[in-house]
Structures are given as structure tokens and as C-alpha cells.
Design an enzyme around this catalytic site. Structure first.
Site, PDB file in Angstrom:
ATOM      1  N   ASP A  63       0.823  -1.206   0.000  1.00  0.00           N
ATOM      2  CA  ASP A  63       0.000   0.000   0.000  1.00  0.00           C
ATOM      3  C   ASP A  63       0.856   1.254   0.000  1.00  0.00           C
ATOM      4  O   ASP A  63       2.040   1.224   0.337  1.00  0.00           O
ATOM      5  CB  ASP A  63      -0.903   0.023   1.239  1.00  0.00           C
ATOM      6  N   LYS A  85      -3.793   2.874  -2.802  1.00  0.00           N
ATOM      7  CA  LYS A  85      -4.837   3.839  -3.147  1.00  0.00           C
ATOM      8  C   LYS A  85      -4.372   5.234  -2.728  1.00  0.00           C
ATOM      9  O   LYS A  85      -3.711   5.400  -1.714  1.00  0.00           O
ATOM     10  CB  LYS A  85      -6.145   3.492  -2.440  1.00  0.00           C
ATOM     11  N   MET A  87      -7.640   9.720   8.156  1.00  0.00           N
ATOM     12  CA  MET A  87      -7.992  10.131   6.787  1.00  0.00           C
ATOM     13  C   MET A  87      -8.990  11.280   6.785  1.00  0.00           C
ATOM     14  O   MET A  87      -9.912  11.321   5.971  1.00  0.00           O
ATOM     15  CB  MET A  87      -8.555   8.926   6.006  1.00  0.00           C
TER      16      MET A  87
END
Length: 257
Positions: A42, A64, A175
Site C-alpha cells: 500500500d 490507493k 484520513m
């Protein structure tokens, strides 16, 4: 997976890479990377030394990025399962802990559905480690006996904001940079005190770490002035006052308001 962290052919290990610093990777994680034939990693996993940690593996970036998922989750599931079914030792290297907003449970289920042996190697979650790196404990005697971890990837609904505002303790938002203004104004609207101390920690546990501390009503402006960006962890609650220099900084902001 055999006892002792041996990665067998035709199996998958979901490995938590920790909050970002290479030396916060676990011993077991390093052992499995050394054995791996394929590593799917990741964006937030520690990768600067990955070629040395996994010298025999094919390394594949499936990370991502905000607003851009170039490798959809279903495709990640297919890749790790297909590789394991081909007899490879597969490590799925994820940032933080695989089961804390990491979609690790979905990947584990995909392996089980395909009959692929799968194991989970916990990692240090940024929800706790990043505040700590900034000198902010998520719990502290006399200030907070609980903490709640939520994702700010999408704007929180009114019921979630209301519940968080009344919950007490410490709130940790992962996030949450893109939705910072929405979160702050929503919490105030639902009764959280505007002067509640807030810390925003950018790139925590790395040499690039930066910390912004401000009252809830000023945190969006303060973060914008400082130019803080993702990845960052948001900490809301009285424990933020324990960060080095926080009390004086908060007093100065209030006087200058």
C-alpha cells in the site's frame, strides 16, 4: 501459515506495516517479507527498504491515493488469491494494522473463499502511534478514560457527528484532512465546545512529521495556514493539552482571536 511465522507456498500473510517508520515494523513482518515470492503493498506502508527486506519477491504497488483507486479492491483480492493459488508465498503489506480501516477482513475473506491459507500479522495502528509521536496520549488519568477511532474519508453524517460530540473521551479521526472543516463545524453545531483542543499530526512517526494544535473552532484555518496535508491524524480532546508546548500555543491563539 506454520507456527513461528513461516510463510508456506500457496499462502497469504496480511501484514501490518505500522504507522510509517521502517523501524516500527515487527520482527515477524520482516521475517515473512524475507520469505515472500510476491509482495503487494500500500501507499502508506513502509517501502523505502522493501527491496532489501524482500530480496526474492516481485513487488507490486496497489496503493490507493485520495480520490484515485487505480487498483480497485476487488482486483487486489484477485491478485493475492491468484498468486497464492499459483503456489507463491504472498505478503500483502498494509499501512498501520490490517484490520483498522485497512480492508484486511475483506482480503482475508477472499482468501478463505478461495481455499487459500491466510494469516494476519498485526501492525501498530496510526490511531495510537501518531498521536503518541506528537506527545499526545489518547488516554490520560483525569482527562480521558476512553478513545474512539473513526474514519473521516467521507463526511460524517449528522447522527455520527452528534454521537461523537456527546461521547466524551478522545476522538481520533483517520484520513480526515479533506473533511476537516465539515467535522469541526459539525461537532460544534452538535454541542462540542469551540475551545476544545485539537491536534493534527501530518506524516506522524516519520522525519517529516509536523504538528498543528488549535481550538476546534480554529483548526481548519490553522491547518490551512500551516499547509498540512494528508496523510494526517486528527486528535480531538483534552489530552491534546499534554503535547509539548500545547497549553501556551492554545492560550496565544485565544488571545489573538
Amino acid at each position: 501459515m506454520a507456527p513461528g511465522g513461516v510463510l508456506e507456498p500457496g499462502s497469504v500473510a496480511l501484514v501490518g506495516g505500522g504507522p510509517g517508520a521502517a523501524d516500527l515494523l515487527t520482527v515477524r513482518a520482516l521475517r515473512l517479507l524475507e520469505q515472500a515470492d510476491a509482495v503487494y503493498y500500500d501507499r502508506l506502508a513502509p517501502t523505502d527498504e522493501l527491496t532489501g527486506w524482500a530480496p526474492r519477491a516481485r513487488l507490486v504497488d496497489v496503493g490507493k491515493r485520495p480520490g484515485h483507486h487505480r487498483v480497485p479492491q476487488d482486483e487486489i483480492n484477485r491478485l493475492i488469491v491468484t498468486s497464492a493459488l499459483a503456489g507463491l508465498r504472498v505478503v500483502r503489506l498494509k499501512g498501520g494494522d490490517p484490520f483498522v480501516f485497512g480492508r484486511g477482513s475483506e482480503e482475508a475473506q477472499a482468501c478463505r473463499d478461495a481455499g487459500v491459507p491466510v494469516s494476519v500479522v498485526p501492525g501498530i495502528t496510526s490511531a495510537v502511534a501518531v498521536p503518541a509521536a506528537a506527545g499526545i496520549p489518547v488516554t490520560a488519568r483525569g482527562l480521558s478514560t476512553s478513545f474512539t477511532v473513526i474514519t473521516g474519508h467521507d463526511p460524517l453524517g449528522e447522527s455520527a457527528l452528534a454521537g461523537l460530540a456527546q461521547l466524551g473521551g478522545t476522538a481520533v479521526v483517520l484520513m480526515g484532512v479533506g473533511t476537516l472543516g465539515h467535522t469541526a463545524s459539525g461537532l460544534i453545531r452538535h454541542g462540542m465546545a469551540p475551545d476544545t483542543p485539537v491536534g493534527l499530526v501530518e506524516r506522524g512517526c516519520t522525519p517529516e512529521q509536523r504538528v498543528c494544535i488549535a481550538p476546534l473552532e480554529q483548526i481548519q484555518l490553522a491547518a490551512a495556514v500551516a499547509g498540512l496535508a494528508s496523510p494526517a491524524v486528527l486528535v480531538i480532546g483534552e489530552v491534546v493539552r499534554l503535547a509539548p508546548g500545547a497549553e501556551q500555543h492554545l492560550r496565544d491563539l485565544v488571545r489573538g482571536a
